[in-house]
Motif scaffolding. Structure first.
Motif, PDB file in Angstrom:
ATOM      1  N   ASN A  38       0.811  -1.216   0.000  1.00  0.00           N
ATOM      2  CA  ASN A  38       0.000   0.000   0.000  1.00  0.00           C
ATOM      3  C   ASN A  38       0.851   1.276   0.000  1.00  0.00           C
ATOM      4  O   ASN A  38       0.328   2.379   0.197  1.00  0.00           O
ATOM      5  CB  ASN A  38      -0.925   0.023   1.208  1.00  0.00           C
ATOM      6  N   ILE A  39       2.160   1.084  -0.195  1.00  0.00           N
ATOM      7  CA  ILE A  39       3.083   2.230  -0.218  1.00  0.00           C
ATOM      8  C   ILE A  39       3.778   2.272  -1.578  1.00  0.00           C
ATOM      9  O   ILE A  39       4.248   1.255  -2.082  1.00  0.00           O
ATOM     10  CB  ILE A  39       4.140   2.120   0.899  1.00  0.00           C
ATOM     11  N   SER A  40       3.845   3.453  -2.141  1.00  0.00           N
ATOM     12  CA  SER A  40       4.529   3.646  -3.423  1.00  0.00           C
ATOM     13  C   SER A  40       5.596   4.728  -3.255  1.00  0.00           C
ATOM     14  O   SER A  40       5.314   5.808  -2.707  1.00  0.00           O
ATOM     15  CB  SER A  40       3.527   4.061  -4.503  1.00  0.00           C
ATOM     16  N   LEU A  41       6.816   4.445  -3.729  1.00  0.00           N
ATOM     17  CA  LEU A  41       7.915   5.423  -3.633  1.00  0.00           C
ATOM     18  C   LEU A  41       8.539   5.567  -5.014  1.00  0.00           C
ATOM     19  O   LEU A  41       8.879   4.567  -5.665  1.00  0.00           O
ATOM     20  CB  LEU A  41       8.958   4.961  -2.615  1.00  0.00           C
ATOM     21  N   THR A  42       8.677   6.796  -5.461  1.00  0.00           N
ATOM     22  CA  THR A  42       9.323   7.049  -6.751  1.00  0.00           C
ATOM     23  C   THR A  42      10.476   8.036  -6.579  1.00  0.00           C
ATOM     24  O   THR A  42      10.431   8.921  -5.713  1.00  0.00           O
ATOM     25  CB  THR A  42       8.333   7.617  -7.782  1.00  0.00           C
ATOM     26  N   LEU A  43      11.479   7.860  -7.417  1.00  0.00           N
ATOM     27  CA  LEU A  43      12.625   8.781  -7.466  1.00  0.00           C
ATOM     28  C   LEU A  43      12.702   9.319  -8.887  1.00  0.00           C
ATOM     29  O   LEU A  43      12.898   8.557  -9.840  1.00  0.00           O
ATOM     30  CB  LEU A  43      13.924   8.053  -7.100  1.00  0.00           C
ATOM     31  N   ASP A  44      12.503  10.619  -9.002  1.00  0.00           N
ATOM     32  CA  ASP A  44      12.505  11.276 -10.311  1.00  0.00           C
ATOM     33  C   ASP A  44      11.521  10.604 -11.273  1.00  0.00           C
ATOM     34  O   ASP A  44      11.810  10.397 -12.460  1.00  0.00           O
ATOM     35  CB  ASP A  44      13.917  11.278 -10.911  1.00  0.00           C
ATOM     36  N   GLY A  45      10.345  10.227 -10.728  1.00  0.00           N
ATOM     37  CA  GLY A  45       9.274   9.667 -11.544  1.00  0.00           C
ATOM     38  C   GLY A  45       9.368   8.179 -11.790  1.00  0.00           C
ATOM     39  O   GLY A  45       8.475   7.600 -12.420  1.00  0.00           O
ATOM     40  N   LYS A  46      10.433   7.530 -11.296  1.00  0.00           N
ATOM     41  CA  LYS A  46      10.590   6.089 -11.508  1.00  0.00           C
ATOM     42  C   LYS A  46      10.429   5.352 -10.185  1.00  0.00           C
ATOM     43  O   LYS A  46      10.897   5.816  -9.143  1.00  0.00           O
ATOM     44  CB  LYS A  46      11.965   5.788 -12.099  1.00  0.00           C
TER      45      LYS A  46
END
Length: 284
Positions: A38-46
């Motif tokens: 239930n957690i989403s993490l993105t770095l520079d959109g990825k």
């Protein structure tokens, strides 16, 4: 009957760290969520799935190795009651490469192959046997052999190219820094030079003479002179001994002659006395 539904929450911060595998670290907390899905993490959109989540405490963490430039991290959490999204951006400045200030050198095997003459004293290759040695300040002369593509000195305010494989002798009004910690030295011995006149350079039979080499030659010459003087003194002493021996021999010979003469005189006196005695007896 089910209780009221609470939407999830997320908060975090990015901190700069100095690790082999990371430049920044994310630390945060999540509520209303018990599953990492239930957690989403993105770095520079990825998507970045290398984060850690502890359901029991709600702690959230991640590490990033970021290149120079701007970066944005977004964390999104959701449950049946809603969604929460937080983001944070960081900018890394381009690191300016420290420009080498001088020339990397080969200390050599003989003392004369590196020679630094300063107002406070003279230093040679022997001083470079300790990596703790360094000198920064005015100098009367510096002699060295550059390596690794040479380098650049400053002569009359302008860059002066130094070639590897050539011995160089700077003299006159110069300022130097000798160290293994000069910019661009990479832990090797290097010299940074600011001079008012161009150096003399060359190799083989055409190389300039090291000031330390001249000093050694003077020491050798002095040693030879001392040996010569000592030899002359020894010869003089031997001559004096010979003269004394000859004088002793002459004195001894003279003494022997005197003894023989005295014996002859005594014998003559005895004969004369005997003759008088005989004549006196005859007259009677």
């Amino acid at each position: 009957m089910e209780g009221p539904c609470s939407p999830p929450t997320v908060s975090f911060s990015l901190q700069e760290v100095n690790l082999n595998d990371a430049t920044h670290e994310l630390r945060g907390s999540v509520t209303g969520v018990k599953n990492k899905a239930n957690i989403s993490l993105t770095l520079d959109g990825k998507a970045h799935n290398g984060f850690q989540f502890a359901p029991a405490t709600g702690d959230l963490s991640a590490k990033f190795k970021l290149a120079p430039g701007s970066h944005t991290v977004v964390v999104s959490v959701n449950n049946d009651c809603g969604t929460d999204v937080k983001s944070e951006s960081v900018t890394l400045e381009e690191e300016e490469e420290e420009e080498a200030c001088g020339i990397r050198i080969n200390p050599g095997n003989s003392d004369w192959q590196f020679c630094l003459v300063t107002p406070s004293g003279t230093y040679n290759r022997g001083n470079l046997s300790s990596s703790n040695f360094s000198y920064s300040g005015p100098a009367r002369s510096i002699y060295f052999l550059p390596i690794g593509g040479g380098g650049t000195a400053t002569v009359n305010g302008r860059p002066y190219t130094i070639k590897s494989g050539q011995y160089y002798l700077f003299t006159g009004n110069i300022n130097v820094s000798v160290s293994t910690s000069n910019p661009g030295s990479m832990g090797q011995w290097s010299v940074c030079i600011t001079a008012g006149s161009e150096p003399v350079s060359g190799n083989g039979n055409n190389r300039p003479k090291s000031p330390c080499e001249t000093q050694n030659d003077d020491d050798k010459s002095k040693a030879k002179d001392d040996d010569k003087s000592k030899g002359q003194n020894d010869d003089k002493s031997k001559a004096n001994d010979d003269d004394r021996s000859k004088a002793k021999a002459d004195n001894k010979s003279q003494a022997n002659d005197d003894d023989r003469s005295s014996v002859k005189d005594d014998e003559k006196s005895n004969r004369q006395a005997n003759d008088r005695t005989i004549r006196t007896g005859s007259r009677r």
